[in-house]
Enzyme design. Structure first.
Site, short mmCIF file in Angstrom:
data_model
loop_
_atom_site.label_atom_id
_atom_site.label_comp_id
_atom_site.label_asym_id
_atom_site.label_seq_id
_atom_site.Cartn_x
_atom_site.Cartn_y
_atom_site.Cartn_z
N SER A 155 22.56 -30.98 4.19
CA SER A 155 23.87 -31.04 4.80
C SER A 155 24.88 -31.04 3.52
O SER A 155 25.01 -30.34 2.68
CB SER A 155 23.98 -32.14 5.79
OG SER A 155 25.03 -32.00 6.32
N ASP A 307 30.31 -26.90 5.90
CA ASP A 307 29.55 -27.48 4.82
C ASP A 307 28.16 -26.66 4.59
O ASP A 307 28.27 -25.58 4.97
CB ASP A 307 29.15 -28.86 5.28
CG ASP A 307 28.02 -28.79 6.54
OD1 ASP A 307 28.11 -27.83 7.24
OD2 ASP A 307 27.75 -29.74 7.12
N ASP A 309 25.20 -26.19 5.03
CA ASP A 309 24.08 -25.78 5.94
C ASP A 309 24.91 -25.33 7.23
O ASP A 309 24.15 -24.90 8.23
CB ASP A 309 23.01 -26.79 6.40
CG ASP A 309 23.63 -28.00 6.87
OD1 ASP A 309 24.69 -28.40 6.65
OD2 ASP A 309 22.97 -28.59 7.98
N ASP A 311 26.61 -26.37 9.75
CA ASP A 311 26.64 -27.05 10.95
C ASP A 311 27.84 -27.88 11.31
O ASP A 311 28.17 -28.10 12.47
CB ASP A 311 25.49 -27.91 11.34
CG ASP A 311 25.49 -29.28 10.13
OD1 ASP A 311 26.10 -29.29 9.31
OD2 ASP A 311 24.42 -30.02 10.45
#
Length: 581
Positions: A155, A307, A309, A311
């Protein structure tokens, strides 16, 4: 960490096992260097414990050793997960999983390792051809009717980290009893148990065949397509911070009809070293420096950042003075849910069984919006798997229309079961178009919400207490708060206490009621007469205790905002002293 002789000896013994032929030459070389080094700090850091497979999977610094993210720990985790899947779905002729990954260093290598181990165990693997947003991995599990999935990402953690997120067949991160079942299986696995030799016949590359239906489904979330057409030239600056958002977020914005999107060029480059930021976290102003540069130069309407990834979404907009300001996580969730509710009502799309979800530490202004508009709102624990659990509980009976948390995660749809920056960025553009259509900015919309539903200020305080003595101190703090809860905070009487460890709520008269939650959690909450809310919980992943403080005020005019904001910080300081932190 104290380098006592016993600990060094234990670490050396574990490290010597990594010199066996089960490990590749480069790993053996790195381990030997640690053993040979007179300074045992790195050896201890890498071997003093095993990298724990927790309820969300793995996360740690990359490198050689039992306490590091590497192909061996990833392999053992996957072998344990494969064993658990085979136990649970032994009635299926073919078990299948989805494997995704982000931009981080070694993400592709770890994803291929996961695919190899699953396929070597007879499990069919759908693996993405390149980096993709975390929510698309969740979507693909449901779309392909797979039994589970793994996404390789850490993340928004610093660049040295990587991680491993385990998903179940509903597309959500694993919950009880499966999380504990997988952990048990993983803990039984040794390196020699891992089947590393993949079966190519059981691997299928996926990409555009998932991108297209996913983007098409995200497009269905548009509440007012005509509005987006009218405001198609809304000036948007977007940055993926070198991550997976670059693949789909600009495409999704185009699908929604927005054709004036500027992507920050330096940060559209896939790079796990994140060379343009200190930390790839859209919560922090530093990460938005280049985006703000372009937003100012272009006189943009909105800056949005995802960010690595993709999400979570961070955002900035102009305030009433024309200055660029960040919108925090609570405000983000507030704006999204306010827009979804009020505009679904305006367009005649709201149904009697629609519901929204927020986490227990997220702003209570959302509850006021839901109550005033007669919409069901549910509270759940921190972490998006709990929001996904609420969606699952009501599947086929009620319609989930949105949910979020104060840590910048939002999910507008039920066909994904994790937070989703692709749909969030698209919906954010629609909200900005709505504001512009009325001659307003996103900041003006936030002010309108505060004027109608009340101002709130939310501050999170992290108190760090490292080491075993720190852990003991944190535990004692929670015991003390339970035994001696505050009677008032900032001069306002506590009228409701909630203890999620006992699942009991106690009102001001001492009357107790049961809290309806799926499991217990070490969280305390206090609600005051003036609307103040304080939540306390130890972090599950770091040596700290977290205090979430929310203070309220009435705001009659937008010109009061800055004054109220400053005054509320003073209230937060008093509450800190009341709590002894």
């Amino acid at each position: 960490m104290e380098k006592d002789a016993t600990l060094v000896a234990q670490c050396e013994a574990k490290a010597k096992q990594w010199l066996s032929p089960s490990f590749d030459e480069e790993t053996r070389k790195q381990v030997q260097e640690m053993l040979d080094n007179e300074d045992k700090t790195e050896l201890i850091e890498c071997f003093y414990k095993n990298l724990e497979f927790g309820t969300g999977g793995l996360r740690g610094i990359m490198g050689a050793g039992t306490n590091r993210m590497n192909v061996y720990n990833v392999g053992m985790a996957t072998q344990g997960f494969a064993n658990y899947l085979k136990k649970n779905f032994n009635n299926l002729a073919q078990i299948s999983v989805v494997v995704g990954f982000d931009c981080r260093n070694n993400s592709s290598l770890f994803a291929q390792t996961v695919a190899n181990v699953f396929s070597a165990n007879g499990i069919k693997v759908y693996i993405f051809d390149d980096l993709r947003p975390t929510p698309e991995c969740s979507y693909a599990i449901r779309y392909l009717k797979a039994q589970g999935g793994v996404n390789i990402t850490a993340s928004h953690n610093p660049r040295e980290y990587n991680g491993y997120k385990a998903y179940w067949e509903d597309g959500a991160q694993v919950l009880q009893p499966h999380d504990e079942g997988i952990i048990d299986e993983v803990n039984k696995v040794s390196i020699d148990d891992v089947k590393f030799e993949g079966n190519k016949e059981l691997m299928q590359i996926i990409g555009e065949d998932i991108d297209e239906p996913y983007l098409r489904d995200v497009r269905t979330l548009c509440i007012d397509p005509e509005l987006c057409r009218r405001q198609h030239d809304l000036s948007i600056v977007y940055t993926p911070l070198h991550g997976a958002g670059r693949v789909l977020i600009p495409r999704s914005l185009a699908y929604w009809g927005f054709d004036n999107v500027h992507c920050v060029p330096e940060q559209m480059i896939k790079d796990g070293n994140f060379p343009t930021v200190d930390r790839p976290n859209p919560e922090f102003a530093e990460a938005l420096t280049l985006g703000l540069r372009d937003a100012k130069n272009l006189n943009a309407d909105i800056l949005m950042a995802s960010d690595p990834d993709a999400d979570r979404v961070g955002m900035a907009c102009k305030n009433s003075k024309g200055e660029w300001v960040l919108i925090n996580g609570n405000q983000t969730c507030l704006i999204f849910l306010w827009y979804i509710i009020t505009n679904r009502i305006a367009k005649g799309k709201m149904q009697p069984n629609d519901f929204i979800v927020k986490t227990i530490v997220t702003t209570e202004v959302i509850r006021q919006i839901a109550d005033k508009n007669d919409i069901e709102m549910r509270d759940c624990y921190t972490g998006f798997k709990w929001i996904a659990n609420e969606v699952l509980k009501s599947e086929g009976k009620q319609k989930y229309i949105g949910g979020g948390e104060e840590s910048y995660g939002f999910l507008a749809e039920d066909f994904v079961r994790d937070k989703d920056a692709v749909s969030a960025c698209s919906l954010l553009a629609e909200i900005c178009a709505f504001a512009k259509d009325k001659g307003k900015t996103l900041y003006d919309i936030l002010m309108d919400i505060y004027m109608e539903y009340g101002f709130s200020k939310e501050v999170t305080i992290n108190v760090e207490r490292p080491g075993k003595s720190g852990a003991d101190e944190i535990q004692q703090m929670m015991v003390n708060y339970r035994n001696n809860p505050p009677k008032s905070l900032n001069g306002s009487k506590v009228i409701l206490s909630k203890d999620y460890q006992t699942l009991i709520a106690t009102d001001g008269s001492g009357k107790q009621t049961k809290l309806d939650m799926p499991t217990t959690s070490n969280v305390l909450q206090w609600f005051c007469e003036d609307g103040t809310k304080v939540s306390v919980r130890p972090s599950g992943t770091e040596p700290k205790i977290k205090f979430y403080i929310e203070v309220k005020a009435q705001m009659k005019d937008a010109s009061q905002y800055e004054t109220l904001d400053k005054q509320s910080l003073g209230s937060v300081e008093i509450i800190r002293k009341d709590l002894g932190v």
